[in-house]
Enzyme design. Structure first.
Site, mmCIF file in Angstrom:
data_model
loop_
_atom_site.group_PDB
_atom_site.id
_atom_site.type_symbol
_atom_site.label_atom_id
_atom_site.label_comp_id
_atom_site.label_asym_id
_atom_site.label_seq_id
_atom_site.Cartn_x
_atom_site.Cartn_y
_atom_site.Cartn_z
ATOM 1 N N ARG A 1 -8.344 1.536 5.436
ATOM 2 C CA ARG A 1 -7.677 0.823 4.343
ATOM 3 C C ARG A 1 -8.115 -0.646 4.250
ATOM 4 O O ARG A 1 -8.374 -1.156 3.164
ATOM 5 C CB ARG A 1 -6.161 0.906 4.539
ATOM 6 N N ASP B 1 0.823 -1.201 0.000
ATOM 7 C CA ASP B 1 0.000 0.000 0.000
ATOM 8 C C ASP B 1 0.857 1.251 0.000
ATOM 9 O O ASP B 1 1.948 1.276 0.575
ATOM 10 C CB ASP B 1 -0.911 0.032 1.230
ATOM 11 N N HIS B 2 0.324 2.301 -0.624
ATOM 12 C CA HIS B 2 0.965 3.607 -0.531
ATOM 13 C C HIS B 2 0.779 4.134 0.891
ATOM 14 O O HIS B 2 -0.291 3.975 1.489
ATOM 15 C CB HIS B 2 0.332 4.571 -1.541
ATOM 16 N N PRO B 3 1.806 4.792 1.463
ATOM 17 C CA PRO B 3 1.658 5.216 2.859
ATOM 18 C C PRO B 3 0.617 6.293 3.102
ATOM 19 O O PRO B 3 0.072 6.380 4.202
ATOM 20 C CB PRO B 3 3.064 5.720 3.223
ATOM 21 N N TYR C 1 -4.465 2.512 -3.356
ATOM 22 C CA TYR C 1 -3.220 2.629 -4.123
ATOM 23 C C TYR C 1 -2.352 1.460 -3.697
ATOM 24 O O TYR C 1 -1.622 1.529 -2.713
ATOM 25 C CB TYR C 1 -2.538 3.957 -3.786
#
Length: 398
Positions: free
Chosen positions: A290, A235-237, A242
């Site tokens: 998320r 995952d994008h931080p 994403y």
């Protein structure tokens, strides 16, 4: 030195002569890029075994695959650097060279007479370039440095891997190759400056600093807020959705970088109301939720194949793509059509396929019509004959 290039008249570094005393990966990767760009690279290797990577398996028709991966567009000169005669030949070579590159352990270059202070005094227009593990000026400057150590000490491994899992090494020798690219950039800058300054330069970088400089937003996040980022897996931080999601037949990368993309994704998933779900109403909410978001998207995406979803998402302006294996990459029609694989004639392997340099210069991939990784000492006689010819000429480097 003989600076003829396989792509004479076309490549940007035609006429630049590089004396390369590097081995393993960081330095050879740098000089391979210079060779791809048209420089004449003399890879000086100590007799009798040469670059250590020549003995590293696995092998392709008795040639080290590791060595083959980072030594194209070079000429191999086998010289005993432990002898005065060998060192003298290299020093004479430098009178007619533009760039000298080495990645010895700290202090070794100085011990054998090739430290930057000595070389620049004797050859004022020479660009001396080197890579070390940790650079100069700190308590670790004398430590030996390898990619694994640099990845750990740079913080990169702390950011790589699954949340709650162990720090994880990146799947390629990223510290070595990043340092090689940074050194290449520094050499190119020194070459550009030399006509204005009239002198060479000492350019250096290190495995550790090269990776620290690439921490990007994760590094700035700590420097600006004091918050140390943690591992987020695929995952994008700070952006969602994403990352990697599951279609019916395998994983798929989807990267919704904007609110508009999120709305379009929901529409293409035939769930337009999902964009208004309070849990996912904006990016901050989606980052906080998320895991529930992933469950919803995987359930929807799991109904159809990756091919189906790509055919819907890409025309809608949603960045997406399959997760490929290395074998799939080198058989991918776009990689092939765009010149991602180049073929070089090799005296032992026959046609040698290599991953191409990604730079396209005036519509042509650089390095593609060049030299295969050389056999040990394949160009020694040529080099010594050219050196004798050059010794009779006045030194004049523009």
């Amino acid at each position: 030195m003989n600076a003829d290039s396989p792509d004479s008249g076309r490549l940007p570094l035609e006429g630049v002569v590089v004396v390369d005393l590097t081995r393993a990966l960081s330095g050879p990767f740098c000089t391979m890029v210079l060779g791809d760009l048209g420089a004449t690279v003399y890879k000086v290797e100590s007799e009798p075994h040469g670059d250590m990577t020549r003995t590293w398996g696995p092998f392709h028709d008795s040639e080290s695959i590791y060595y083959l991966s980072c030594n194209r567009n070079k000429r191999s000169v086998a010289i005993d650097l432990r002898s005065e005669r060998g060192r003298s030949a290299v020093m004479d070579m430098l009178s007619h060279a533009d760039v000298f590159v080495q990645n010895f352990k700290p202090g070794v270059a100085e011990e054998i007479g090739f430290g930057p202070d000595v070389l620049r005094k004797r050859h004022p227009r020479l660009i001396c370039a080197d890579i070390s593990g940790f650079g100069r000026g700190g308590p670790y400057q004398d430590w030996p440095g390898l990619d694994q150590v640099a990845q750990g000490m740079s913080g990169l491994m702390s950011l790589t891997g699954d949340p709650g899992g162990a720090p994880t090494r990146v799947g390629v020798s990223i510290a070595d190759m990043t340092a090689g690219l940074w050194l290449c950039i520094g050499i190119l800058a020194a070459l550009a400056a030399r006509p204005h300054t009239g002198s060479g330069a000492h350019v250096s970088t290190a495995l550790l600093s090269s990776l620290v400089s690439m921490l990007g937003v994760n590094g700035q996040r700590y420097l600006s807020s004091g918050e140390a980022p943690s591992r987020t897996g695929n995952d994008h931080p700070v952006i969602a959705p994403y990352g990697v999601f599951q279609a019916a037949d395998g994983p798929l990368s989807i990267a919704c970088a904007t609110q508009v993309m999120w709305s379009h994704l929901c529409k293409e998933l035939n769930e337009p109301d999902l964009a208004q779900d309070p849990r996912f109403i904006d990016n901050a909410s989606r980052v906080s939720a998320r895991e529930p978001l992933r469950e919803v998207l995987n359930q929807l995406l799991g109904r159809r194949s990756r091919e189906y979803w790509l055919a819907r998402l890409l025309p809608a302006g949603i960045p997406a793509g399959p997760i490929l294996t290395v074998a799939e990459v080198f058989n991918d029609p776009h990689v092939i059509a765009s010149g991602g694989i180049q073929s070089l004639p090799h005296p032992r392997t026959g046609t040698l396929r290599v991953a191409a340099n990604p730079i396209v210069f005036d519509g042509v991939r650089v390095g593609g019509d060049g030299l295969p990784p050389p056999r040990l000492g394949a160009h020694t006689a040529e080099f010594l004959a050219e050196l004798e010819r050059r010794r009779a000429m006045p030194v004049s480097k523009s």
